[in-house]
Design a protein around this motif. Structure first.
Motif, PDB file in Angstrom:
ATOM      1  N   VAL A 275       2.770  16.247 -17.024  1.00  0.00           N
ATOM      2  CA  VAL A 275       3.520  16.032 -15.778  1.00  0.00           C
ATOM      3  C   VAL A 275       2.905  16.758 -14.586  1.00  0.00           C
ATOM      4  O   VAL A 275       3.313  16.553 -13.450  1.00  0.00           O
ATOM      5  CB  VAL A 275       4.998  16.450 -15.929  1.00  0.00           C
ATOM      6  CG1 VAL A 275       5.681  15.620 -16.996  1.00  0.00           C
ATOM      7  CG2 VAL A 275       5.117  17.942 -16.254  1.00  0.00           C
ATOM      8  N   GLY A 276       1.927  17.639 -14.816  1.00  0.00           N
ATOM      9  CA  GLY A 276       1.304  18.326 -13.695  1.00  0.00           C
ATOM     10  C   GLY A 276       2.198  19.352 -13.045  1.00  0.00           C
ATOM     11  O   GLY A 276       2.214  19.481 -11.824  1.00  0.00           O
ATOM     12  N   ASN A 277       2.935  20.112 -13.854  1.00  0.00           N
ATOM     13  CA  ASN A 277       3.786  21.184 -13.337  1.00  0.00           C
ATOM     14  C   ASN A 277       2.981  22.485 -13.375  1.00  0.00           C
ATOM     15  O   ASN A 277       2.662  22.996 -14.445  1.00  0.00           O
ATOM     16  CB  ASN A 277       5.051  21.305 -14.191  1.00  0.00           C
ATOM     17  CG  ASN A 277       6.020  22.345 -13.659  1.00  0.00           C
ATOM     18  OD1 ASN A 277       5.655  23.497 -13.447  1.00  0.00           O
ATOM     19  ND2 ASN A 277       7.265  21.942 -13.458  1.00  0.00           N
TER      20      ASN A 277
ATOM     21  N   VAL B   5       8.591   8.962  -7.992  1.00  0.00           N
ATOM     22  CA  VAL B   5       7.535   8.879  -8.987  1.00  0.00           C
ATOM     23  C   VAL B   5       6.631  10.099  -8.855  1.00  0.00           C
ATOM     24  O   VAL B   5       6.112  10.381  -7.773  1.00  0.00           O
ATOM     25  CB  VAL B   5       6.708   7.585  -8.811  1.00  0.00           C
ATOM     26  CG1 VAL B   5       5.641   7.473  -9.895  1.00  0.00           C
ATOM     27  CG2 VAL B   5       7.624   6.367  -8.853  1.00  0.00           C
ATOM     28  N   ASN B   6       6.455  10.819  -9.949  1.00  0.00           N
ATOM     29  CA  ASN B   6       5.630  12.032  -9.950  1.00  0.00           C
ATOM     30  C   ASN B   6       4.224  11.719  -9.449  1.00  0.00           C
ATOM     31  O   ASN B   6       3.755  12.287  -8.464  1.00  0.00           O
ATOM     32  CB  ASN B   6       5.595  12.602 -11.373  1.00  0.00           C
ATOM     33  CG  ASN B   6       4.786  13.876 -11.488  1.00  0.00           C
ATOM     34  OD1 ASN B   6       4.103  14.282 -10.569  1.00  0.00           O
ATOM     35  ND2 ASN B   6       4.856  14.502 -12.642  1.00  0.00           N
ATOM     36  N   TYR B   7       3.520  10.834 -10.127  1.00  0.00           N
ATOM     37  CA  TYR B   7       2.208  10.358  -9.692  1.00  0.00           C
ATOM     38  C   TYR B   7       2.059   8.915 -10.135  1.00  0.00           C
ATOM     39  O   TYR B   7       2.739   8.453 -11.061  1.00  0.00           O
ATOM     40  CB  TYR B   7       1.064  11.222 -10.216  1.00  0.00           C
ATOM     41  CG  TYR B   7       1.030  11.436 -11.718  1.00  0.00           C
ATOM     42  CD1 TYR B   7       0.599  10.429 -12.580  1.00  0.00           C
ATOM     43  CD2 TYR B   7       1.400  12.655 -12.279  1.00  0.00           C
ATOM     44  CE1 TYR B   7       0.549  10.621 -13.947  1.00  0.00           C
ATOM     45  CE2 TYR B   7       1.356  12.851 -13.647  1.00  0.00           C
ATOM     46  CZ  TYR B   7       0.926  11.839 -14.478  1.00  0.00           C
ATOM     47  OH  TYR B   7       0.886  12.024 -15.835  1.00  0.00           O
TER      48      TYR B   7
ATOM     49  N   ARG C 248       1.653  12.710  -4.535  1.00  0.00           N
ATOM     50  CA  ARG C 248       2.620  13.089  -5.565  1.00  0.00           C
ATOM     51  C   ARG C 248       4.013  12.929  -4.970  1.00  0.00           C
ATOM     52  O   ARG C 248       4.209  13.009  -3.768  1.00  0.00           O
ATOM     53  CB  ARG C 248       2.400  14.542  -5.998  1.00  0.00           C
ATOM     54  CG  ARG C 248       1.029  14.839  -6.593  1.00  0.00           C
ATOM     55  CD  ARG C 248       0.854  14.266  -7.989  1.00  0.00           C
ATOM     56  NE  ARG C 248       1.764  14.853  -8.938  1.00  0.00           N
ATOM     57  CZ  ARG C 248       1.531  16.000  -9.605  1.00  0.00           C
ATOM     58  NH1 ARG C 248       0.411  16.663  -9.395  1.00  0.00           N
ATOM     59  NH2 ARG C 248       2.407  16.459 -10.475  1.00  0.00           N
ATOM     60  N   GLY C 249       4.973  12.701  -5.833  1.00  0.00           N
ATOM     61  CA  GLY C 249       6.335  12.514  -5.354  1.00  0.00           C
ATOM     62  C   GLY C 249       6.472  11.250  -4.531  1.00  0.00           C
ATOM     63  O   GLY C 249       6.880  11.273  -3.371  1.00  0.00           O
ATOM     64  N   ILE C 250       6.140  10.122  -5.153  1.00  0.00           N
ATOM     65  CA  ILE C 250       5.982   8.862  -4.423  1.00  0.00           C
ATOM     66  C   ILE C 250       7.303   8.101  -4.305  1.00  0.00           C
ATOM     67  O   ILE C 250       8.057   7.968  -5.270  1.00  0.00           O
ATOM     68  CB  ILE C 250       4.925   7.985  -5.124  1.00  0.00           C
ATOM     69  CG1 ILE C 250       3.555   8.658  -5.003  1.00  0.00           C
ATOM     70  CG2 ILE C 250       4.888   6.582  -4.548  1.00  0.00           C
ATOM     71  CD1 ILE C 250       2.506   8.041  -5.885  1.00  0.00           C
TER      72      ILE C 250
ATOM     73  N   ARG D 122       0.849  -1.191   0.000  1.00  0.00           N
ATOM     74  CA  ARG D 122       0.000   0.000   0.000  1.00  0.00           C
ATOM     75  C   ARG D 122       0.881   1.236   0.000  1.00  0.00           C
ATOM     76  O   ARG D 122       1.781   1.373   0.826  1.00  0.00           O
ATOM     77  CB  ARG D 122      -0.920   0.010   1.221  1.00  0.00           C
ATOM     78  CG  ARG D 122      -1.985   1.105   1.173  1.00  0.00           C
ATOM     79  CD  ARG D 122      -2.929   1.029   2.362  1.00  0.00           C
ATOM     80  NE  ARG D 122      -3.739  -0.170   2.348  1.00  0.00           N
ATOM     81  CZ  ARG D 122      -4.882  -0.305   1.671  1.00  0.00           C
ATOM     82  NH1 ARG D 122      -5.316   0.696   0.928  1.00  0.00           N
ATOM     83  NH2 ARG D 122      -5.568  -1.426   1.727  1.00  0.00           N
ATOM     84  N   GLU D 123       0.612   2.141  -0.939  1.00  0.00           N
ATOM     85  CA  GLU D 123       1.379   3.371  -1.049  1.00  0.00           C
ATOM     86  C   GLU D 123       1.007   4.283   0.114  1.00  0.00           C
ATOM     87  O   GLU D 123      -0.168   4.580   0.316  1.00  0.00           O
ATOM     88  CB  GLU D 123       1.084   4.027  -2.404  1.00  0.00           C
ATOM     89  CG  GLU D 123       2.071   5.100  -2.817  1.00  0.00           C
ATOM     90  CD  GLU D 123       1.773   6.426  -2.153  1.00  0.00           C
ATOM     91  OE1 GLU D 123       2.680   6.950  -1.470  1.00  0.00           O
ATOM     92  OE2 GLU D 123       0.642   6.913  -2.276  1.00  0.00           O
ATOM     93  N   PRO D 124       1.976   4.742   0.925  1.00  0.00           N
ATOM     94  CA  PRO D 124       1.656   5.413   2.182  1.00  0.00           C
ATOM     95  C   PRO D 124       0.964   6.767   2.039  1.00  0.00           C
ATOM     96  O   PRO D 124       0.155   7.134   2.887  1.00  0.00           O
ATOM     97  CB  PRO D 124       3.015   5.557   2.874  1.00  0.00           C
ATOM     98  CG  PRO D 124       4.020   5.455   1.775  1.00  0.00           C
ATOM     99  CD  PRO D 124       3.424   4.537   0.762  1.00  0.00           C
ATOM    100  N   GLN D 125       1.265   7.542   0.987  1.00  0.00           N
ATOM    101  CA  GLN D 125       0.684   8.880   0.870  1.00  0.00           C
ATOM    102  C   GLN D 125      -0.802   8.842   0.535  1.00  0.00           C
ATOM    103  O   GLN D 125      -1.611   9.526   1.155  1.00  0.00           O
ATOM    104  CB  GLN D 125       1.414   9.682  -0.211  1.00  0.00           C
ATOM    105  CG  GLN D 125       2.810  10.116   0.166  1.00  0.00           C
ATOM    106  CD  GLN D 125       3.321  11.167  -0.795  1.00  0.00           C
ATOM    107  OE1 GLN D 125       2.756  12.253  -0.911  1.00  0.00           O
ATOM    108  NE2 GLN D 125       4.390  10.857  -1.496  1.00  0.00           N
TER     109      GLN D 125
END
Length: 290
Positions: free
Chosen positions: A136-138, A258-260, A246-248, A30-33
């Protein structure tokens, strides 16, 4: 490789998920964020082909909030993080804050501010079909260009909303096929949600409005039905893979942040493959209607 693992919720049902391949090891984590589940597979040693196949059945329904009602109640503690500034969502940036103040000037309450930001993004950005993948969501780059793809426009909405005091987050998912459609490899899609006290999370998709404007060559009057629909609703032809985050950095210790997490993500000898460019990282997503 890290693969986003779809799960059931109130608006989607995931059944009969199976995976197989010639990997050496696999784990579920499970991804924590964001709390998103994912499948981690690893291949060791030289191999002619590294293969993973994932299949599942998905049933989804329209996500629509029919009554937007704001109440004077506190924002829940678990939601407060979605007002905070982050590296990829720089809501404390001077230009972002100034623009958010300008957009929401005279607006009182979360609902009017959320709508004002949505209308501004729809009116002041356009879809750029030349952007690879979902973008990229910048936020700064999107503001400068006033264009992008769904991750760019959704992140811009989230950043401006947070700067105005509106809790908001991105939603990363996959479009399901329409009748007769089988190849949905390019179907990944990002939209957004804002939190309305007294109602809960409300979906918004400014990027799909700009997509309709481009595809159908719509003027402002022609775009109005799309503008109204995608504030408070999204269609049933999509499933959610991850919300927020974001920023995984995964627990297995990926070498590059990882950006997303919406596409499969892979590294070879510690170097990331570009999931937005199939020439360097090939995968196929197919759909069959039942």
């Amino acid at each position: 490789m890290w693969f986003p693992y779809p799960t059931s919720d109130l608006n989607q049902k995931i059944d009969n998920l199976q995976f197989n391949g010639n990997y050496s090891t696999f784990t579920l984590s499970r991804e924590p964020q964001s709390g998103a589940l994912y499948l981690y597979t690893q291949w060791r040693g030289p191999q002619k082909e590294r293969r993973l196949t994932v299949t599942f059945e998905a049933t989804a329904k329209e996500r629509k909030v029919t009554r937007l009602e704001e109440k004077a109640v506190p924002i829940p503690p678990e939601v407060t993080k979605y007002v905070q500034s982050e590296f990829w969502i720089p809501s404390n940036d001077k230009k972002v804050k100034a623009l958010a103040r300008q957009i929401t000037k005279g607006k009182k309450g979360i609902l009017p501010k959320a709508r004002a930001v949505y209308d501004w993004v729809v009116d002041n950005t356009r879809r750029d079909p030349n952007v690879p993948g979902c973008g990229v969501g910048n936020v700064q780059a999107t503001l400068a260009a006033r264009s992008g793809k769904c991750a760019d426009l959704s992140t811009l909405y989230v950043a401006l909303a947070r700067a105005a005091g509106v809790p908001a987050r991105e939603v990363f998912g996959l479009r399901l096929g329409r009748p007769g459609q089988t190849d949905i490899t390019d179907g990944h899609h990002c939209w957004a949600e804002f939190y309305l006290p007294g109602t809960g999370w409300v979906p918004v998709d400014p990027a799909d409005v700009t997509k309709a404007v481009l595809a159908k060559k719509l003027d402002k009057a022609g775009a109005k039905p799309y503008r109204e629909y995608y504030f408070g609703a999204v269609d049933e032809f999509r499933i959610v893979l991850q919300k927020g985050g974001r920023g995984i950095v995964f627990s297995e210790g990926n070498k590059e942040t990882v950006n997303y997490f919406m596409y499969p993500y892979a590294e070879v000898d510690g170097h990331a493959l570009d999931y937005c460019r199939p020439a360097s990282f090939a995968y196929t997503v197919t759909f069959r209607e039942r």
